[in-house]
Scaffold this motif. Structure first.
Motif, PDB file in Angstrom:
ATOM      1  N   ALA A  42       0.844  -1.199   0.000  1.00 45.81           N
ATOM      2  CA  ALA A  42       0.000   0.000   0.000  1.00 45.81           C
ATOM      3  C   ALA A  42       0.877   1.244   0.000  1.00 45.81           C
ATOM      4  CB  ALA A  42      -0.924  -0.002   1.216  1.00 45.81           C
ATOM      5  N   PRO A  43       0.348   2.388  -0.448  1.00 45.65           N
ATOM      6  CA  PRO A  43       1.144   3.618  -0.456  1.00 45.65           C
ATOM      7  C   PRO A  43       1.483   4.100   0.950  1.00 45.65           C
ATOM      8  CG  PRO A  43      -0.753   3.793  -1.923  1.00 45.65           C
ATOM      9  CD  PRO A  43      -0.955   2.565  -1.106  1.00 45.65           C
ATOM     10  N   ILE A  44       2.428   5.014   1.009  1.00 42.26           N
ATOM     11  CA  ILE A  44       2.789   5.666   2.263  1.00 42.26           C
ATOM     12  C   ILE A  44       1.608   6.532   2.714  1.00 42.26           C
ATOM     13  CG2 ILE A  44       4.338   7.362   3.300  1.00 42.26           C
ATOM     14  CD1 ILE A  44       5.646   4.691   2.750  1.00 42.26           C
ATOM     15  N   GLY A  45       1.312   6.492   4.005  1.00 42.79           N
ATOM     16  CA  GLY A  45       0.233   7.298   4.557  1.00 42.79           C
ATOM     17  C   GLY A  45      -1.024   6.527   4.852  1.00 42.79           C
ATOM     18  N   VAL A  46      -1.131   5.287   4.366  1.00 44.99           N
ATOM     19  CA  VAL A  46      -2.325   4.476   4.628  1.00 44.99           C
ATOM     20  C   VAL A  46      -2.339   4.021   6.084  1.00 44.99           C
ATOM     21  CG1 VAL A  46      -3.510   2.330   4.040  1.00 44.99           C
ATOM     22  CG2 VAL A  46      -2.537   3.764   2.236  1.00 44.99           C
ATOM     23  N   GLY A  47      -1.192   3.573   6.597  1.00 44.27           N
ATOM     24  CA  GLY A  47      -1.093   3.123   7.972  1.00 44.27           C
ATOM     25  C   GLY A  47      -1.374   1.644   8.126  1.00 44.27           C
ATOM     26  N   GLY A  48      -0.680   1.011   9.071  1.00 50.68           N
ATOM     27  CA  GLY A  48      -0.905  -0.387   9.366  1.00 50.68           C
ATOM     28  C   GLY A  48      -0.490  -1.339   8.274  1.00 50.68           C
ATOM     29  N   VAL A  49       0.519  -0.963   7.455  1.00 56.67           N
ATOM     30  CA  VAL A  49       0.949  -1.800   6.327  1.00 56.67           C
ATOM     31  C   VAL A  49       2.213  -2.547   6.708  1.00 56.67           C
ATOM     32  CG1 VAL A  49       1.652  -1.810   3.917  1.00 56.67           C
ATOM     33  CG2 VAL A  49      -0.079  -0.175   4.701  1.00 56.67           C
ATOM     34  N   ASP A  50       2.242  -3.829   6.396  1.00 59.49           N
ATOM     35  CA  ASP A  50       3.442  -4.644   6.612  1.00 59.49           C
ATOM     36  C   ASP A  50       4.202  -4.734   5.295  1.00 59.49           C
ATOM     37  OD1 ASP A  50       5.347  -6.281   7.651  1.00 59.49           O
ATOM     38  OD2 ASP A  50       4.135  -8.116   7.500  1.00 59.49           O
ATOM     39  N   PHE A  51       5.236  -3.937   5.149  1.00 58.97           N
ATOM     40  CA  PHE A  51       5.991  -3.882   3.901  1.00 58.97           C
ATOM     41  C   PHE A  51       6.896  -5.102   3.769  1.00 58.97           C
ATOM     42  CE2 PHE A  51       5.074   0.526   5.062  1.00 58.97           C
ATOM     43  CZ  PHE A  51       4.432   0.948   3.923  1.00 58.97           C
ATOM     44  N   GLN A  52       6.949  -5.633   2.556  1.00 62.87           N
ATOM     45  CA  GLN A  52       7.741  -6.822   2.270  1.00 62.87           C
ATOM     46  C   GLN A  52       9.042  -6.436   1.568  1.00 62.87           C
ATOM     47  OE1 GLN A  52       6.711  -9.800   3.396  1.00 62.87           O
ATOM     48  NE2 GLN A  52       4.881  -8.779   4.212  1.00 62.87           N
ATOM     49  N   THR A  53      10.120  -7.145   1.877  1.00 60.22           N
ATOM     50  CA  THR A  53      11.427  -6.900   1.274  1.00 60.22           C
ATOM     51  C   THR A  53      11.781  -8.039   0.327  1.00 60.22           C
ATOM     52  OG1 THR A  53      12.178  -5.679   3.218  1.00 60.22           O
ATOM     53  CG2 THR A  53      13.873  -6.517   1.739  1.00 60.22           C
ATOM     54  N   VAL A  54      12.380  -7.669  -0.802  1.00 59.31           N
ATOM     55  CA  VAL A  54      12.815  -8.643  -1.799  1.00 59.31           C
ATOM     56  C   VAL A  54      14.311  -8.463  -2.025  1.00 59.31           C
ATOM     57  CG1 VAL A  54      12.609  -9.386  -4.200  1.00 59.31           C
ATOM     58  CG2 VAL A  54      10.560  -8.742  -2.924  1.00 59.31           C
ATOM     59  N   GLU A  55      15.037  -9.586  -2.112  1.00 61.86           N
ATOM     60  CA  GLU A  55      16.470  -9.550  -2.393  1.00 61.86           C
ATOM     61  C   GLU A  55      16.720 -10.229  -3.732  1.00 61.86           C
ATOM     62  OE1 GLU A  55      20.727 -10.880  -0.328  1.00 61.86           O
ATOM     63  OE2 GLU A  55      18.823 -10.982   0.791  1.00 61.86           O
TER      64      GLU A  55
END
Length: 637
Positions: free
Chosen positions: A417-430
């Motif tokens: 989700a975009p920045i500012g939505v709140g409560g988002v679990d961002f995923q990292t990719v390598e």
């Protein structure tokens, strides 16, 4: 439909026959100019026939004969002239519009003076007031020659003497006749002693025109007089009538207000440009193992600032963070929010947080700024030693990776989700970053418009990258600057309705043979292992000239680290265009350079580092700190 008489504007945007288009900047020697040939069809007939009723604009000495009443002609002329003036977008175009709308329809010649410099908004003009001749225009000489051309110059000078030697720069005297006329604001004939003296002071004419053949009209903007216009007629033309003063006042007021607004708009545009420039990096860094290039294009001339940004942030361990983001909107508010978010990203990057944590804290910061502060962001970290990228995405278009062989791939990142939505679990990719490959990060203005969707634009971008790479020799990577220019070509002239931020990173990496590392237990005897690592590495790299200095500095830094550390201390040497040494420990306090006293046992290590190293620094990590220094290689400055 706009309230004016339904009359076609007879003035062409750029008549080829006019010769009044001269460079008209402050201080230039503006000379009178003539039209090469009269064309009455270009202008509405506003001068009445001598046989028409009184109260019209006067006789048609120049051949322009009116039809109908003089009042209707004036209304039509004023409507057409004001629209011609209003078409100008800057001061020069507005003054040009005034000249071309009035000559030869209303006057046979015109001179326009403006303050230099022109005040903006509530600014007060500089003292003393200085007027500069910005533009002149006149009808051609009836004898076929132009003033000063050796043909009919004498005749023209006799007919319109003011144009042959008009002053180009006039300093206003506070209590002089010109100041008195300008304070009156209203246009005046030159049939009184004060107005004649005022015209002579402004133009330098010794014998001003008589019998109402000249009108001196102050140009009053929103707050003050900013100049003056002189309308002239030949002695053989009919004199101006009383009603012509109202026409001159309407034209001069309209032009002055237009110049005022144009100057104010120019200042706002300059502020917007400066704001956008300061919000973006002045220069991209030159991190180890990666080459960078960037572009930024605003949405348009009317929206010079926006919320798009890019950044490249050097990180500890010779890594670099690549950032691109987009705040909703194209206003100064969007630019201000973008500046706050960009500063937040730089601060979080300095803490050496992983990409998902950076986006998480950035999301919290956006929520603190307001409920509707939405943005997209992509944060990637490149490690030149491991040749890998670690990235996280917050609603941003995916980057495209261009391989050395010309093939492309869209980097598969979880959109989140975009920045500012709140409560988002961002995923990292390598993912791997092979040497010679290029990562292209961009904002949606590059690939999305009213005529195409995002994924169509992404495919267009991939085709352009492949096409550009095919123009380069197989054993060479595409130069970054031409590559950025080629990428921008996928945006058509009418397709762009959003800002474009573009960041291209060419990965070169650091070969495994150019890196040496070691972990040491926090014990005093570990210092000799660090010195042995330095000697062995420099001997293998044929850099024995640096051995004494580097061994001394590594000893000082490692000694300080093992004295206070509780966990293993890391030592790493990197050979690129410089020799870089890094020492990491678990103590968060950063070392400070200080001058040791004669009786002090410590405090001299960093002094030696500063004196002998090319540059040095200390960075706080999430697990402690990293102290590094660089040494120039032999034969390099």
């Amino acid at each position: 439909m706009d309230g004016h008489p339904l009359v076609t504007d007879p003035t062409s945007p750029q008549p080829a026959a006019r010769t009044a288009d001269v460079p008209s900047h402050a201080g230039s020697a503006a000379l009178p100019h003539a039209r090469s040939e009269p064309d009455p069809a270009e202008h509405p007939p506003v001068r009445a026939d001598p046989e028409t009723a009184s109260g019209t604009l006067g006789g048609g000495g120049s051949g322009t004969v009116g039809s109908g009443s003089g009042t209707i002609d004036r209304l039509r002329f004023v409507g057409v002239a004001t629209r011609r003036i209003a078409r100008g977008s800057d001061a020069e175009e507005i003054i040009l519009g005034l000249c071309r709308a009035t000559v030869p329809t209303f006057a046979d010649a015109i001179l326009v003076y403006l303050l230099n410099p022109l005040p903006v908004g509530d600014e007060q003009p500089t003292n003393p007031w200085v007027f500069v001749l910005r533009r002149t225009d006149r009808i051609p000489d009836v004898s076929g020659g132009l003033a000063g051309d050796g043909g009919g110059g004498t005749a023209t000078a006799a007919v319109l003497p003011l144009l042959s030697g008009a002053l180009t720069r006039v300093e206003l005297r506070g209590n002089g006749p010109l100041a008195e006329v300008l304070r009156g604001v209203r246009p005046v004939f030159t049939d009184s002693q004060v107005s004649q003296q005022a015209l002579s002071e402004l133009t330098g004419a010794e014998t001003p025109p008589q019998e109402r053949h000249a009108i001196l009209a102050p140009l009053r903007g929103q707050r003050r007089v900013i100049g003056a216009a002189v309308f002239l007629r030949r002695p053989d033309s009919d004199a101006f009538q009383k009603d012509d003063l109202q026409v001159a006042q309407q034209l001069s007021t309209h032009a002055a207000l237009g110049v005022d607004k144009a100057i104010l708009h120019g200042r706002e545009a300059s502020i917007a440009d400066e704001l956008q420039r300061t919000m973006l990096p002045d220069d991209l860094p030159e991190p180890t193992g990666v080459r960078l290039a960037s572009r930024y294009l605003p949405a348009g001339k009317t929206a010079r600032v926006g919320g798009d940004w890019y950044d490249a942030i050097p990180l500890p361990g010779s890594r670099v963070a690549l950032v691109v983001g987009d705040v909703m909107g194209h206003s100064t508010t969007s630019a201000a929010i973008m500046g706050q978010l960009r500063t937040t990203v730089q601060t979080l990057a300095g803490l050496d947080l992983p990409p998902q944590e950076v986006l998480h804290h950035l999301d919290e910061q956006a929520q603190r700024l307001g409920d509707d502060r939405m943005a997209t962001c992509l944060y990637a970290v490149y490690d030149p030693v491991a040749h890998r990228i670690t990235a996280a995405n917050a609603g941003h278009p995916p980057p495209v990776l261009l391989h050395r062989d010309g093939s492309t791939e869209v980097v598969n990142l979880e959109p989140n989700a975009p920045i500012g939505v709140g409560g988002v679990d961002f995923q990292t990719v390598e993912l791997p970053a092979p040497p010679g490959s290029t990562l292209v990060l961009y904002t949606d203005g590059l690939v999305e418009s009213r005529t195409r969707d995002v994924w169509t634009g992404v495919e267009d971008l991939r085709e352009k990258l492949t096409e550009t790479a095919s123009l380069t020799r197989p054993d060479h990577a595409t130069p970054l600057e031409p590559l950025c220019e080629a990428i921008l070509d996928i945006v058509g002239p009418g397709d762009r309705d959003d800002d474009i931020a573009l960041l291209a990173a060419r990965f070169e990496g650091i070969a495994p043979g150019n890196e040496a590392s070691l972990e040491l237990e926090p014990r005093p005897e570990s210092v000799r292992h660090a010195r042995r690592l330095v000697r062995d590495s420099l001997a293998g790299w044929d850099l024995t000239e640096l051995e004494d200095a580097v061994e001394l500095l590594v000893s000082e830094v490692v000694t300080n680290a093992v004295r206070y550390a509780e966990r293993p201390v890391s030592v790493r040497l990197l050979r690129t265009d410089v020799l870089r040494c890094e020492v990491g420990d678990d103590v968060p306090q950063l070392p400070r350079l200080r001058q040791a006293g004669p009786a002090d046992e410590g405090g001299r290590g960093l002094y030696l580092v500063q004196r002998l190293a090319r540059k040095w620094g200390a960075t706080r990590l999430s697990t402690g700190k990293l102290v590094w220094f660089e040494m120039a290689l032999p034969g390099r400055s």
